[in-house]
Design an enzyme around this catalytic site. Structure first.
Site, PDB file in Angstrom:
ATOM      1  CG  ASN A 100      -1.707  -1.218   1.267  1.00 28.31           C
ATOM      2  OD1 ASN A 100      -2.051  -1.630   0.134  1.00 28.31           O
ATOM      3  ND2 ASN A 100      -2.317  -1.494   2.158  1.00 28.31           N
ATOM      4  CG  HIS A 118       4.082  -1.514  -4.726  1.00 32.87           C
ATOM      5  ND1 HIS A 118       2.795  -2.340  -4.591  1.00 32.87           N
ATOM      6  CD2 HIS A 118       5.006  -2.319  -5.140  1.00 32.87           C
ATOM      7  CE1 HIS A 118       2.928  -3.599  -4.886  1.00 32.87           C
ATOM      8  NE2 HIS A 118       4.510  -3.549  -5.330  1.00 32.87           N
ATOM      9  N   GLY A 188      -4.990  -9.221   3.253  1.00 37.84           N
ATOM     10  CA  GLY A 188      -5.864  -8.238   2.307  1.00 37.84           C
ATOM     11  C   GLY A 188      -5.330  -8.031   1.149  1.00 37.84           C
TER      12      GLY A 188
END
Ligand code: BV8
Ligand code: ZN
Length: 248
Positions: A100, A118, A188
């Site tokens: 995230n 990222h 998730g």
């Protein structure tokens, strides 16, 4: 709902790595990438999160990032983010490796180490001189193109787009922690994006107990020994309560 094996392995000697994806921020109101809410103005993330899209239409890509920054800035960490913070002091070591870019793990706690695979919505980088700046200001507004204060050239979001290499140091650190993990939790994520999706197999090969947490059974990690099919904002706090209940 929480596997007995996981609770037993989360003892004081446990070395834990938690790989998280957009699903851990869903309860905070941050849209996921591939869920029904994963679109923006009928664009898919994979259309916009590329160097080609930015080269072709930097204003469109910045409009998407400006919209996400303004949305995420108003979001708060949720019980899943906070459960990981509560779990950290109960084990020997816990590190979060996140896909995230929303910064919600970092807002939940400055103590727990977070490796961002990222990049970050809150970092910008100059396309010419490479200068990195932290920026939490509103926007950029539609049509606004942020400029480097050093050389005047265009700034881009300092995130890893599709087709771009991840930072070597971050990748190396994540690989090292994963190879030393005794427990590897996958929380998730649809497990579609590489190289992030390769860490669970690396953990399993290194002998870690791997467990995935997802509302979608189809996202069960192939390398998982167990899978918890429940919203992580429910299962993570429950896990911490179960581990705490076993402590003297
Ligand atoms: C690279 C930053 C090489 C930007 C992102 C074909 C096969 C295999 C690989 C490839 C291929 N073609 C291309 C590739 C490589 C490509 C890739 O993996 N593509 C995919 C689409 C197939 N990878 C790359 O390009 C990477 N770079 O390989 O470089 C290289 C090497 C040297 C030199 C040059 C190049 C770079 C990938 C990074 C892309 N950037 N983000 C931005 O965010 O703006 S990826 C983006 O997707 C986000 O980071 C996001 O986190 C990530 C992964 O998605 P998820 O987090 O999993 O989110 P998603 O919506 O998919 O799933 C959410 C999950 O949560 C669901 O399962 C849902 O059920 C669950 N959920 C929802 N609510 C809850 C929940 N679970 C629990 N509780 C809930 N409440
Ligand atoms: Zn510059």
């Amino acid at each position: 709902m929480i596997p007995e094996e996981l609770i037993a392995r989360l003892d004081e000697r446990a070395c834990v790595v938690v790989l998280t994806g957009a699903g851990i921020s869903a309860a905070s109101g941050v849209p996921t990438f591939r869920g029904t809410d994963g679109l923006w103005k009928n664009y898919r993330a994979t259309d916009l999160a590329t160097p080609e899209a930015f080269a072709q239409d930097p204003a469109l890509v910045w409009e998407w990032y400006g919209w996400r920054r303004d949305l995420v800035r108003a979001c708060q960490p949720n019980p899943a983010h906070r459960a990981l913070v509560d779990l950290a002091p109960m084990v020997a070591r816990l590190a979060i490796v996140t896909q995230n870019v929303d910064g919600l793990h970092e807002r939940a706690s400055a103590e727990v180490p977070v490796l961002r695979l990222h990049g970050s919505l809150w970092q910008m980088r100059c396309v010419a001189c490479g200068r990195e700046i932290e920026n939490h200001e509103p926007g950029p507004a539609p049509g606004e193109l942020p400029r480097c204060t050093s050389c005047g050239e265009l700034l881009r979001p300092s995130v890893v787009w599709f087709g771009e290499a991840l930072d070597d140091w971050v990748l190396g650190q994540a690989g090292q922690l994963t190879s030393e993990a005794t427990v590897f939790m996958v929380v998730g994520t649809s497990g579609v994006v590489y190289p992030a999706a390769s860490f669970a197999a690396l953990a399993a090969q290194a002998g870690a107990y791997v467990v995935s947490f997802n509302v979608d059974d189809g996202a069960r990690s192939d390398s998982a020994h167990d899978h918890v099919n429940s919203p992580c904002e429910v299962s993570m706090p429950l896990l911490v309560r179960e581990v705490a209940a076993r402590r003297p």
